[in-house]
Design a protein around this motif. Structure first.
Motif, short mmCIF file in Angstrom:
data_model
loop_
_atom_site.label_atom_id
_atom_site.label_comp_id
_atom_site.label_asym_id
_atom_site.label_seq_id
_atom_site.Cartn_x
_atom_site.Cartn_y
_atom_site.Cartn_z
N UNK B 81 0.65 -1.76 -0.13
CA UNK B 81 -0.07 -0.10 -0.06
C UNK B 81 0.89 1.41 0.10
N UNK B 82 1.91 1.57 -0.34
CA UNK B 82 3.12 2.34 -0.13
C UNK B 82 3.01 2.69 -0.96
N UNK B 83 2.54 2.13 -2.18
CA UNK B 83 2.57 2.66 -3.84
C UNK B 83 2.11 3.59 -4.17
N UNK B 84 0.60 3.64 -3.12
CA UNK B 84 -0.13 4.98 -3.71
C UNK B 84 -1.84 4.25 -3.49
N UNK B 85 -2.71 5.51 -3.57
CA UNK B 85 -4.46 4.45 -3.78
C UNK B 85 -4.51 3.89 -5.38
N UNK B 86 -3.56 3.95 -6.11
CA UNK B 86 -3.69 3.33 -7.52
C UNK B 86 -2.95 2.37 -7.71
N UNK B 87 -1.33 2.07 -7.74
CA UNK B 87 -1.14 0.88 -7.11
C UNK B 87 -0.50 0.26 -6.32
N UNK B 88 -0.70 0.45 -5.82
CA UNK B 88 -0.90 -0.16 -4.79
C UNK B 88 -1.92 -1.18 -4.06
N UNK B 89 -3.54 -0.51 -3.80
CA UNK B 89 -4.36 -1.71 -4.57
C UNK B 89 -4.00 -2.57 -6.14
N UNK B 90 -3.25 -1.59 -6.81
CA UNK B 90 -3.85 -2.87 -7.67
C UNK B 90 -2.96 -3.86 -8.31
N UNK B 91 -1.87 -4.33 -6.89
CA UNK B 91 -0.63 -4.96 -7.36
C UNK B 91 -0.99 -5.66 -5.94
N UNK B 92 -1.78 -5.15 -4.90
CA UNK B 92 -2.43 -6.17 -4.29
C UNK B 92 -3.40 -7.30 -5.08
#
Lengths: 55, 183
Positions: B81-92
């Motif tokens: 989630x440190x990747x931000x509001x788009x990239x974090x959930x996307x990676x998750x």
């Protein structure tokens, strides 16, 4: 209440089962790449819904 | 964690997008690995393998047989989630969507993997990957919108036996149609 019924696990299950049954019915009646792809997608949709479990 | 209202909106959408992308990634990987199996094995042997896998998974789902299936019994680390509001959930979502990064509670996913290994084409692999991700997204979306108190998980715990049995029967019926249409 209506919101909870719409997003209820049974409602999701009904969507998944309905779409998979439609794909199976199409697969029964027609040959070809797209009906088979639809059938495999139906299988995967069902597996995906079953796999998530409790979030 | 996913039931939190914080997840609504853009993060939920990017999470679901990640689930679909993860499904496509694993389906294409199975397509590529399966190309080594599909070439030497004749159709009846492949159909027989799927039948054996279906019987084993069904007996396991019904609790008749107990055997472990390979799964990575870890949660996706919250550090994504440190990747931000788009990239974090996307990676998750991507890591969950592949099914190899975390828990995989249903045997139907394994059965689908066997089907993809032995019967997939590029079109069916992509269709399966997208559908697998959408199936997982449907459950996440339902949980997010059911209520604000995580009530969906409680509802699921009451209904999961019925839901998983109905899904199993539906799956097996569709699988029978698929095998008969390919044979």
């Amino acid at each position: 209440m209506l919101r909870q019924r719409f997003w209820h696990p049974f409602t999701g299950m009904a969507w998944v089962v309905g779409l998979t049954v439609i794909a199976a019915a199409v697969g029964l009646r027609h040959d070809g790449l797209l009906p088979v792809a639809g059938l495999v997608a139906g299988l995967a949709l069902t597996a995906g819904f079953a796999t998530s479990g409790s979030t | 964690m996913l039931s939190s209202p914080v997840w609504r909106g853009s993060p939920a959408f990017s999470f679901c997008l990640g689930l679909v992308a993860g499904g496509v990634v694993i389906a294409v990987a199975l397509l590529l690995v399966g190309s080594l199996l599909r070439a030497p094995l004749p159709l009846p042997v492949r159909a027989g393998c799927v039948l054996v896998a279906a019987v084993l998974v069904t007996l396991r789902e019904l609790g008749v047989l107990r055997f472990p299936l390979p799964e990575n019994q870890r949660l996706v680390p919250e550090s994504v989630f440190r990747l931000g509001r788009f990239a974090g959930p996307f990676q998750f979502g991507l890591e969950m969507g592949t099914g190899v990064r975390t828990y995989l509670p249903s045997g139907l996913a394994y059965l689908t993997a066997v089907v993809l290994l032995l019967f997939s084409t590029p079109v069916t692999a992509v269709a399966a990957g997208v559908a697998f991700g959408l199936g997982r997204s449907l459950m996440t979306t339902s949980a997010l919108h059911f209520d604000d108190a995580g009530g969906w998980n409680l509802e699921w715990s009451y209904r999961s036996t019925v839901v998983t049995r109905v899904l199993l029967v539906t799956y097996l019926a569709a699988l029978a149609v698929l095998i008969s249409s390919l044979s």
